[in-house]
Design a protein around this motif. Sequence first.
Motif, mmCIF file in Angstrom:
data_model
loop_
_atom_site.group_PDB
_atom_site.id
_atom_site.type_symbol
_atom_site.label_atom_id
_atom_site.label_comp_id
_atom_site.label_asym_id
_atom_site.label_seq_id
_atom_site.Cartn_x
_atom_site.Cartn_y
_atom_site.Cartn_z
ATOM 1 N N PRO A 521 42.201 62.707 -5.536
ATOM 2 C CA PRO A 521 42.863 63.786 -4.793
ATOM 3 C C PRO A 521 44.231 63.315 -4.275
ATOM 4 O O PRO A 521 44.473 62.116 -4.081
ATOM 5 C CB PRO A 521 41.918 64.049 -3.617
ATOM 6 N N SER A 522 45.104 64.257 -4.045
ATOM 7 C CA SER A 522 46.433 63.950 -3.503
ATOM 8 C C SER A 522 46.971 65.192 -2.824
ATOM 9 O O SER A 522 46.383 66.274 -2.916
ATOM 10 C CB SER A 522 47.384 63.527 -4.632
ATOM 11 N N ALA A 523 48.114 65.042 -2.165
ATOM 12 C CA ALA A 523 48.749 66.200 -1.535
ATOM 13 C C ALA A 523 49.138 67.227 -2.593
ATOM 14 O O ALA A 523 49.189 68.429 -2.309
ATOM 15 C CB ALA A 523 49.973 65.756 -0.743
ATOM 16 N N GLU A 524 49.398 66.764 -3.814
ATOM 17 C CA GLU A 524 49.774 67.665 -4.914
ATOM 18 C C GLU A 524 48.541 68.239 -5.619
ATOM 19 O O GLU A 524 48.617 69.274 -6.269
ATOM 20 C CB GLU A 524 50.630 66.910 -5.935
ATOM 21 N N ASN A 525 47.414 67.543 -5.507
ATOM 22 C CA ASN A 525 46.163 67.990 -6.138
ATOM 23 C C ASN A 525 45.044 67.905 -5.094
ATOM 24 O O ASN A 525 44.129 67.084 -5.196
ATOM 25 C CB ASN A 525 45.839 67.097 -7.343
ATOM 26 N N PRO A 526 45.109 68.763 -4.066
ATOM 27 C CA PRO A 526 44.224 68.620 -2.897
ATOM 28 C C PRO A 526 42.867 69.287 -3.076
ATOM 29 O O PRO A 526 42.460 70.135 -2.277
ATOM 30 C CB PRO A 526 45.039 69.289 -1.795
ATOM 31 N N TYR A 527 42.125 68.891 -4.106
ATOM 32 C CA TYR A 527 40.805 69.494 -4.311
ATOM 33 C C TYR A 527 39.790 68.992 -3.283
ATOM 34 O O TYR A 527 38.699 69.540 -3.138
ATOM 35 C CB TYR A 527 40.302 69.244 -5.737
ATOM 36 N N GLY A 528 40.170 67.956 -2.566
ATOM 37 C CA GLY A 528 39.352 67.379 -1.508
ATOM 38 C C GLY A 528 40.175 66.301 -0.830
ATOM 39 O O GLY A 528 41.312 66.023 -1.233
ATOM 40 N N PRO A 529 39.641 65.647 0.205
ATOM 41 C CA PRO A 529 40.381 64.564 0.849
ATOM 42 C C PRO A 529 40.396 63.313 -0.019
ATOM 43 O O PRO A 529 39.442 63.059 -0.759
ATOM 44 C CB PRO A 529 39.596 64.331 2.143
ATOM 45 N N LEU A 530 41.472 62.527 0.073
ATOM 46 C CA LEU A 530 41.517 61.256 -0.646
ATOM 47 C C LEU A 530 40.763 60.168 0.104
ATOM 48 O O LEU A 530 40.189 59.263 -0.506
ATOM 49 C CB LEU A 530 42.976 60.830 -0.859
ATOM 50 N N SER A 531 40.726 60.249 1.409
ATOM 51 C CA SER A 531 40.160 59.147 2.186
ATOM 52 C C SER A 531 38.645 59.046 2.032
ATOM 53 O O SER A 531 37.935 60.036 2.235
ATOM 54 C CB SER A 531 40.496 59.310 3.671
ATOM 55 N N PRO A 532 38.127 57.844 1.734
ATOM 56 C CA PRO A 532 36.674 57.655 1.750
ATOM 57 C C PRO A 532 36.105 57.744 3.165
ATOM 58 O O PRO A 532 34.893 57.838 3.340
ATOM 59 C CB PRO A 532 36.491 56.248 1.157
ATOM 60 N N ASN A 533 36.987 57.735 4.173
ATOM 61 C CA ASN A 533 36.547 57.859 5.566
ATOM 62 C C ASN A 533 36.224 59.299 5.940
ATOM 63 O O ASN A 533 35.654 59.543 7.003
ATOM 64 C CB ASN A 533 37.623 57.331 6.520
ATOM 65 N N ASP A 534 36.626 60.263 5.114
ATOM 66 C CA ASP A 534 36.358 61.673 5.394
ATOM 67 C C ASP A 534 34.906 61.981 5.060
ATOM 68 O O ASP A 534 34.561 62.190 3.894
ATOM 69 C CB ASP A 534 37.295 62.571 4.582
ATOM 70 N N GLN A 535 34.060 61.988 6.069
ATOM 71 C CA GLN A 535 32.617 62.155 5.885
ATOM 72 C C GLN A 535 32.221 63.603 6.097
ATOM 73 O O GLN A 535 32.533 64.167 7.145
ATOM 74 C CB GLN A 535 31.893 61.281 6.909
ATOM 75 N N PRO A 536 31.543 64.251 5.119
ATOM 76 C CA PRO A 536 31.213 63.766 3.780
ATOM 77 C C PRO A 536 32.151 64.309 2.702
ATOM 78 O O PRO A 536 31.785 64.373 1.532
ATOM 79 C CB PRO A 536 29.806 64.320 3.588
ATOM 80 N N GLY A 537 33.364 64.716 3.097
ATOM 81 C CA GLY A 537 34.296 65.307 2.136
ATOM 82 C C GLY A 537 34.669 64.384 0.995
ATOM 83 O O GLY A 537 35.136 64.845 -0.056
ATOM 84 N N PHE A 538 34.448 63.067 1.164
ATOM 85 C CA PHE A 538 34.756 62.116 0.097
ATOM 86 C C PHE A 538 33.968 62.414 -1.173
ATOM 87 O O PHE A 538 34.344 61.958 -2.270
ATOM 88 C CB PHE A 538 34.469 60.685 0.551
ATOM 89 N N VAL A 539 32.860 63.161 -1.062
ATOM 90 C CA VAL A 539 32.010 63.448 -2.221
ATOM 91 C C VAL A 539 32.786 64.191 -3.308
ATOM 92 O O VAL A 539 32.559 63.981 -4.504
ATOM 93 C CB VAL A 539 30.763 64.251 -1.794
ATOM 94 N N PHE A 540 33.734 65.029 -2.917
ATOM 95 C CA PHE A 540 34.525 65.755 -3.919
ATOM 96 C C PHE A 540 35.290 64.765 -4.805
ATOM 97 O O PHE A 540 35.399 64.961 -6.013
ATOM 98 C CB PHE A 540 35.483 66.733 -3.242
ATOM 99 N N ALA A 541 35.808 63.702 -4.214
ATOM 100 C CA ALA A 541 36.492 62.671 -4.996
ATOM 101 C C ALA A 541 35.504 61.912 -5.881
ATOM 102 O O ALA A 541 35.768 61.670 -7.064
ATOM 103 C CB ALA A 541 37.240 61.708 -4.077
ATOM 104 N N LEU A 542 34.352 61.528 -5.310
ATOM 105 C CA LEU A 542 33.354 60.790 -6.089
ATOM 106 C C LEU A 542 32.969 61.529 -7.367
ATOM 107 O O LEU A 542 32.721 60.910 -8.400
ATOM 108 C CB LEU A 542 32.085 60.570 -5.257
ATOM 109 N N LEU A 543 32.924 62.843 -7.286
ATOM 110 C CA LEU A 543 32.490 63.634 -8.438
ATOM 111 C C LEU A 543 33.597 63.897 -9.445
ATOM 112 O O LEU A 543 33.312 64.282 -10.588
ATOM 113 C CB LEU A 543 31.924 64.978 -7.961
ATOM 114 N N ASN A 544 34.847 63.689 -9.055
ATOM 115 C CA ASN A 544 35.955 64.076 -9.933
ATOM 116 C C ASN A 544 36.826 62.928 -10.423
ATOM 117 O O ASN A 544 37.623 63.104 -11.350
ATOM 118 C CB ASN A 544 36.825 65.120 -9.230
ATOM 119 N N ILE A 545 36.708 61.751 -9.812
ATOM 120 C CA ILE A 545 37.448 60.585 -10.299
ATOM 121 C C ILE A 545 36.923 60.220 -11.689
ATOM 122 O O ILE A 545 35.716 60.249 -11.933
ATOM 123 C CB ILE A 545 37.298 59.398 -9.322
#
Length: 548
Positions: A521-545
């Motif tokens: 994720p990024s400011a240009e591709n904000p499908y979720g938060p980039l930070s793994p500290n964002d609990q539990p929003g980090f799951v969106f990154a885990l599923l899409n990386i």
Amino acid sequence: MQKIISKFFILVFIFFCSCENKTIRDQEGLIVYQENQISWIRNFEPLNPVSICRWPTRGGIYESLFLNNPITTEWVPWLATKYEWQNNNKKLLFTIRSGVKWSDGKPFNAHDVAYTFNLWKQFPALDSRNAWEYLKDVVAISDTIVEVDFKRVYVPGFEAIAGAYIVPKHIWSELEDPLTFDNPNPVGTGPFTEILRFNSQVWELGKNHNYWQPGKPHIEKLIFPTFSSNEQTTLALLSGKLDWAGAFIPAIQRIFVDKDPEHHHYWFRNTGYSTFLHTNTKDPVLKDSNVRKAISYAINREQVVKVGMYDYTTPAHVTSLAGPMSKWHSPEIVEKENWTVYNLDKANKLLDDAGYKWKNKKERINANGSPLKFDIIVVSGWSDWVRSAQVISQNLKKVGIKATVRTYDFGAWIVRMQQGDFQMAIGWADKGDTPYNFFKGMMYSEYVKPIGETADINWHRFGIKEADVLIKEFEQTSDTKKMKNIIYRLQHLFIENAPGIPLFAELSWAECNSKYFTNFPSAENPYGPLSPNDQPGFVFALLNIKKR
């Protein structure tokens, strides 16, 4: 000071690169830093607030009925597909997703959901947010329908139920005592559930081959080496031995991004809230709101932000609400006392009026002649917090307070916070789509635990009846205008009582090295938060990386 720090980082990096061995990294696994640890302990228990479980237990191994995306503020259907309020908002029905399996192959269904909530009732230590204060009953009326009955109208009930982590009934029902269970071999519904290896210095978490989202996750495993400091984390990111992190890095453009602009990226998102200097209100000195305000007046936040936070953020607003949460500011705030401004005269007057006299020109004393002194506890290795605390310590000297900075590893720090075993500490506060969770976490009497008992929230042990009344009013309305007026009044109580001292607008640290993996994720591709500290929003990154 900032130039010295930057040069130090560069010199250490050159030394590190010249000395490192040429071992080839595992390119199949995403290497992650989220926890600051010098040694791993095998714990994957998601329910017990005393349990310091490994990331990503909550969200990545055990999932919730809906998943909140902090970027869009949307609640995404997850283990449930839909919900419906009935009986004038006193009954909530969840339709549970069919075809989901636990990672051991057993079917997941509504009975697991009902069991989880009733486990909270059976073992109140697991009910850290007092859910059964407003819950009447939670039952599975079929394999796919869960019925939640409320004792009273409780509008935030959806968030409280939808965001809870669900455990397998067939595992937990066999336990003699779930309060002592550390769950070394987890069975979950999440995207990563398989412990591939585990030792004190590194562990690996493999993908769940029974995962219910087809084709996801895209990556085979997560790898977790130990990192004991922000500096060590930075070096690993630079050398390509770390892919994803949530760490503070000073001069990040020069130190990190410019070294490889194609692959080195960051996104420091404003969460809308503030980082706090928590003050233990059970302390005989700090229980006085005027002392807390005096401490706040004595803090030069501009200096804290410059030296401690490298000018990434801004000094805190007196309500602690910042960035996207500023829309909730009361229009009457300008008429209220602003004890977040730097004002040594006001700080000294408040301390004088409270009876803390100068012994000499260097320190103040209590009535019994003992010096006015406190410890500030912070997490060791979190260099931004450590430096911020050091600035605060120097600031407080000017008003005769001796504040000693003491560092602890994260595990020891969080235990002290939860048990109220501190005087002052830098830490975070509760968050949400509205400021309701924040003000409830800061001022709700029913969250206040005796010193020594574990508190999942309200570490500072503060509550007042006026806030309790407003919080319960908020819980019974869905009228936007009424909700805003209640939040305004809660802000006024917060300013009047200073239950905690906001320092600066909170940013969500997040970095990635996309040399081996992409689609972060990024400011240009904000499908979720980039930070793994964002609990539990980090799951969106885990599923899409994805692997390159």
